[in-house]
Motif scaffolding. Structure first.
Motif, PDB file in Angstrom:
ATOM      1  N   LEU A   1      74.011  50.510   6.776  1.00  0.00           N
ATOM      2  CA  LEU A   1      73.774  49.338   5.956  1.00  0.00           C
ATOM      3  C   LEU A   1      72.305  48.976   6.111  1.00  0.00           C
ATOM      4  N   ILE A   2      71.552  49.125   5.043  1.00  0.00           N
ATOM      5  CA  ILE A   2      70.111  48.887   5.085  1.00  0.00           C
ATOM      6  C   ILE A   2      69.787  47.607   4.322  1.00  0.00           C
ATOM      7  N   TRP A   3      69.289  46.615   5.036  1.00  0.00           N
ATOM      8  CA  TRP A   3      68.826  45.360   4.444  1.00  0.00           C
ATOM      9  C   TRP A   3      67.327  45.507   4.185  1.00  0.00           C
ATOM     10  N   GLY A   4      66.885  45.145   2.996  1.00  0.00           N
ATOM     11  CA  GLY A   4      65.480  45.322   2.638  1.00  0.00           C
ATOM     12  C   GLY A   4      65.240  46.719   2.090  1.00  0.00           C
ATOM     13  N   ALA A   5      66.248  47.251   1.427  1.00  0.00           N
ATOM     14  CA  ALA A   5      66.205  48.634   0.945  1.00  0.00           C
ATOM     15  C   ALA A   5      65.238  48.837  -0.212  1.00  0.00           C
ATOM     16  N   GLY A   6      64.756  47.774  -0.814  1.00  0.00           N
ATOM     17  CA  GLY A   6      63.841  47.907  -1.941  1.00  0.00           C
ATOM     18  C   GLY A   6      62.398  48.097  -1.536  1.00  0.00           C
ATOM     19  N   GLY A   7      62.074  47.917  -0.261  1.00  0.00           N
ATOM     20  CA  GLY A   7      60.704  48.084   0.209  1.00  0.00           C
ATOM     21  C   GLY A   7      60.430  49.519   0.627  1.00  0.00           C
ATOM     22  N   GLU A   8      59.183  49.774   0.971  1.00  0.00           N
ATOM     23  CA  GLU A   8      58.779  51.128   1.348  1.00  0.00           C
ATOM     24  C   GLU A   8      59.494  51.609   2.609  1.00  0.00           C
ATOM     25  N   ILE A   9      59.580  50.769   3.625  1.00  0.00           N
ATOM     26  CA  ILE A   9      60.243  51.171   4.866  1.00  0.00           C
ATOM     27  C   ILE A   9      61.734  51.377   4.602  1.00  0.00           C
ATOM     28  N   GLY A  10      62.364  50.437   3.920  1.00  0.00           N
ATOM     29  CA  GLY A  10      63.782  50.580   3.602  1.00  0.00           C
ATOM     30  C   GLY A  10      64.072  51.826   2.798  1.00  0.00           C
ATOM     31  N   SER A  11      63.233  52.117   1.826  1.00  0.00           N
ATOM     32  CA  SER A  11      63.403  53.317   1.003  1.00  0.00           C
ATOM     33  C   SER A  11      63.291  54.586   1.845  1.00  0.00           C
ATOM     34  N   ALA A  12      62.320  54.603   2.750  1.00  0.00           N
ATOM     35  CA  ALA A  12      62.143  55.775   3.619  1.00  0.00           C
ATOM     36  C   ALA A  12      63.347  55.957   4.543  1.00  0.00           C
ATOM     37  N   ILE A  13      63.891  54.857   5.021  1.00  0.00           N
ATOM     38  CA  ILE A  13      65.079  54.933   5.886  1.00  0.00           C
ATOM     39  C   ILE A  13      66.255  55.507   5.103  1.00  0.00           C
ATOM     40  N   ILE A  14      66.436  55.057   3.886  1.00  0.00           N
ATOM     41  CA  ILE A  14      67.522  55.585   3.049  1.00  0.00           C
ATOM     42  C   ILE A  14      67.339  57.088   2.833  1.00  0.00           C
ATOM     43  N   ASP A  15      66.121  57.501   2.513  1.00  0.00           N
ATOM     44  CA  ASP A  15      65.863  58.929   2.310  1.00  0.00           C
ATOM     45  C   ASP A  15      66.228  59.736   3.546  1.00  0.00           C
ATOM     46  N   GLN A  16      65.834  59.251   4.720  1.00  0.00           N
ATOM     47  CA  GLN A  16      66.121  59.985   5.955  1.00  0.00           C
ATOM     48  C   GLN A  16      67.623  59.999   6.249  1.00  0.00           C
TER      49      GLN A  16
ATOM     50  N   LEU B   1      73.277  49.415  11.285  1.00  0.00           N
ATOM     51  CA  LEU B   1      72.682  48.353  10.470  1.00  0.00           C
ATOM     52  C   LEU B   1      71.184  48.387  10.727  1.00  0.00           C
ATOM     53  N   CYS B   2      70.415  48.345   9.673  1.00  0.00           N
ATOM     54  CA  CYS B   2      68.962  48.285   9.804  1.00  0.00           C
ATOM     55  C   CYS B   2      68.443  47.125   8.961  1.00  0.00           C
ATOM     56  N   TYR B   3      67.700  46.235   9.596  1.00  0.00           N
ATOM     57  CA  TYR B   3      67.060  45.143   8.867  1.00  0.00           C
ATOM     58  C   TYR B   3      65.594  45.502   8.693  1.00  0.00           C
ATOM     59  N   ALA B   4      65.240  45.911   7.463  1.00  0.00           N
ATOM     60  CA  ALA B   4      63.892  46.359   7.156  1.00  0.00           C
ATOM     61  C   ALA B   4      63.181  45.423   6.187  1.00  0.00           C
ATOM     62  N   ALA B   5      63.779  44.294   5.877  1.00  0.00           N
ATOM     63  CA  ALA B   5      63.132  43.336   4.976  1.00  0.00           C
ATOM     64  C   ALA B   5      62.005  42.630   5.719  1.00  0.00           C
ATOM     65  N   GLY B   6      61.060  42.128   4.991  1.00  0.00           N
ATOM     66  CA  GLY B   6      59.980  41.394   5.616  1.00  0.00           C
ATOM     67  C   GLY B   6      58.963  40.916   4.601  1.00  0.00           C
ATOM     68  N   ASP B   7      58.026  40.157   5.087  1.00  0.00           N
ATOM     69  CA  ASP B   7      56.937  39.636   4.263  1.00  0.00           C
ATOM     70  C   ASP B   7      55.767  39.386   5.201  1.00  0.00           C
ATOM     71  N   ILE B   8      54.576  39.498   4.684  1.00  0.00           N
ATOM     72  CA  ILE B   8      53.380  39.265   5.492  1.00  0.00           C
ATOM     73  C   ILE B   8      52.352  38.541   4.632  1.00  0.00           C
ATOM     74  N   LEU B   9      51.589  37.704   5.275  1.00  0.00           N
ATOM     75  CA  LEU B   9      50.541  36.963   4.595  1.00  0.00           C
ATOM     76  C   LEU B   9      49.416  36.753   5.593  1.00  0.00           C
ATOM     77  N   SER B  10      48.208  37.056   5.193  1.00  0.00           N
ATOM     78  CA  SER B  10      47.051  36.807   6.041  1.00  0.00           C
ATOM     79  C   SER B  10      46.420  35.488   5.624  1.00  0.00           C
ATOM     80  N   SER B  11      46.523  34.518   6.505  1.00  0.00           N
ATOM     81  CA  SER B  11      45.958  33.195   6.238  1.00  0.00           C
ATOM     82  C   SER B  11      45.778  32.466   7.563  1.00  0.00           C
ATOM     83  N   LYS B  12      44.624  31.880   7.760  1.00  0.00           N
ATOM     84  CA  LYS B  12      44.390  31.099   8.971  1.00  0.00           C
ATOM     85  C   LYS B  12      45.297  29.871   8.951  1.00  0.00           C
ATOM     86  N   VAL B  13      45.662  29.393  10.122  1.00  0.00           N
ATOM     87  CA  VAL B  13      46.581  28.263  10.238  1.00  0.00           C
ATOM     88  C   VAL B  13      46.095  27.067   9.423  1.00  0.00           C
TER      89      VAL B  13
END
Length: 167
Positions: free
Chosen positions: A1-16, A69-81
């Protein structure tokens, strides 16, 4: 069960996993983003508990148990506090930490007794780089969550994978 399957990491996990002949169940906010190789696809907004719960309920109607189960979803933002807006903070924390909790929480009844849970952490969590306060806080929280979960679910294997920066 891959959560975040639409991202690059999730897609690579599915392929493997497909290459290793696993049946893959893929969850993403937008099922159109999930690679065509996934055996079954589901949609869920990882920021909304009821959405995650509905996805797990649907999955439970189609499979008896989950071994990985793999949780591969995420988000990142570069911004000072000083410049980071509260909504952006909440979004990054939610995608990287709260979403992992929700996915695991609702999926636990489906997981086999000796299942393996993979959570995608980050090397940068340990570096605590300027501009990545929300991301570092979320990934540090994910580490703590995984440690506590491992103590609660002693028969399950809990692994935090810490890849370096990815495109």
């Amino acid at each position: 069960l891959i959560w975040g399957a639409g991202g690059e990491i999730g897609s690579a996990i599915i392929d493997q996993l497909n290459a290793d002949r696993w049946q893959t169940l893929a969850v993403a906010r937008d099922s159109d983003a999930i690679p065509s190789g996934a055996d079954r696809t589901y949609e869920a907004d990882f920021q909304i508990p009821a959405s995650v719960e509905r996805a797990v309920y649907t999955i439970s109607q189609e499979v008896e148990q989950i071994d990985l189960l793999c949780y591969a979803a995420g988000d990142i933002l570069s911004s000072k506090v000083a410049d980071l807006q509260p909504d952006d903070w909440d979004r990054v924390i939610s995608a990287n930490l709260s979403g992992a909790y929700l996915a695991v929480h609702y999926s636990l009844p489906l997981l086999s007794q000796e299942s393996h849970i993979f959570l995608i952490g980050a090397v940068s969590e340990r570096l605590r780089l300027p501009g990545l306060s929300a991301y570092a806080a979320a990934k540090a929280g994910l580490e703590a969550f995984a440690e506590a979960l491992a103590k609660e679910q002693r028969k399950k294997r809990i692994t935090v994978v810490r890849p370096g920066a990815v495109a």
